[in-house]
Design an enzyme around this catalytic site. Structure first.
Site, mmCIF file in Angstrom:
data_model
loop_
_atom_site.group_PDB
_atom_site.id
_atom_site.type_symbol
_atom_site.label_atom_id
_atom_site.label_comp_id
_atom_site.label_asym_id
_atom_site.label_seq_id
_atom_site.Cartn_x
_atom_site.Cartn_y
_atom_site.Cartn_z
ATOM 1 N N ASP A 111 0.301 7.790 16.556
ATOM 2 C CA ASP A 111 -0.996 8.043 15.941
ATOM 3 C C ASP A 111 -0.956 9.423 15.299
ATOM 4 O O ASP A 111 -0.246 10.319 15.775
ATOM 5 C CB ASP A 111 -2.112 7.997 16.986
ATOM 6 C CG ASP A 111 -2.351 6.592 17.530
ATOM 7 O OD1 ASP A 111 -2.176 5.622 16.777
ATOM 8 O OD2 ASP A 111 -2.740 6.476 18.710
ATOM 9 N N ASP A 129 -4.273 0.921 12.703
ATOM 10 C CA ASP A 129 -5.603 0.851 13.315
ATOM 11 C C ASP A 129 -6.687 0.755 12.251
ATOM 12 O O ASP A 129 -7.650 -0.001 12.390
ATOM 13 C CB ASP A 129 -5.862 2.093 14.174
ATOM 14 C CG ASP A 129 -4.891 2.250 15.318
ATOM 15 O OD1 ASP A 129 -4.368 1.233 15.810
ATOM 16 O OD2 ASP A 129 -4.639 3.398 15.727
#
Length: 157
Positions: A111, A129
Site C-alpha cells: 500500500d 483498492d
C-alpha cells in the site's frame, strides 16, 4: 473482450506502481506530494481493508478465487449489454487480481496512497483498492438504476 483489457490495464498499472514503491522506498518511508493532504507512504498489509483479518492469507486466497470466478461468469453472461456494469465488473476484477498477485508472491499487499481528508488520516491503500472501490460503486449505481427503471413494472401473473 474490451472489458478484460480494462482489467489487464488496472492490474498492470497497479503492479507497476507497487513495484516502483517497493524498489525505491524503504518500508514506512513517506514523501509529501500535496502538503497536508497526500503522501506516498511505503506500507505493507497482511489483512484486508483497514488491516482486518490480518494474517489470514488462506481466507483471502479462497475468497479471491471465488470472486474472480463469479466475476468472469457474470462478465461472460452480460458481455453484450450493460456497459457500465461491465466496466464496474472489470474494475473489481482488476483490483482483486492486483491484490491477489501481492498476496500470492509477497504474502502481503503493498500500500502507498496516504491521504488526510478533512483531518481524518485515511488508511493507506493502493490502486487495486481504488479500482475495487470504484467498481463496487459502479455496480451499485447500475443496480439502483435498474431497480428504478423496473419500479412500477408488475410481473405478469
Amino acid at each position: 473482450m474490451r472489458y478484460y483489457v480494462i482489467t489487464l490495464l488496472i492490474v498492470l498499472f497497479d503492479q507497476a506502481t507497487k513495484w516502483m514503491v517497493a524498489l525505491n522506498m524503504n518500508l514506512y518511508d513517506s514523501y509529501e506530494v500535496i502538503p497536508g493532504f497526500f503522501w506516498i507512504t511505503s506500507h505493507r498489509n497482511t489483512g484486508a481493508a483497514w488491516g482486518i483479518l490480518e494474517g489470514q492469507m488462506w481466507l483471502f486466497y479462497i475468497v479471491t478465487v471465488i470472486v474472480i470466478g463469479i466475476l468472469i461468469y457474470y462478465m461472460q453472461l452480460y458481455k453484450n449489454s450493460y456497459p457500465w456494469l461491465m466496466i464496474g465488473f472489470a474494475f473489481i476484477l482488476g483490483g482483486a487480481i492486483g491484490n491477489f498477485i501481492d498476496r500470492i508472491f509477497l504474502q502481503e499487499v503493498i500500500d502507498f496512497i496516504d491521504l488526510n481528508i478533512f483531518g481524518y488520516d485515511f488508511p493507506i491503500f493502493n490502486l487495486a483498492d481504488s479500482a475495487l472501490t470504484v467498481g463496487v460503486i459502479l455496480v451499485i449505481i447500475m443496480m439502483l438504476i435498474d431497480e428504478m427503471k423496473n419500479k412500477g413494472k408488475k410481473v405478469d401473473e
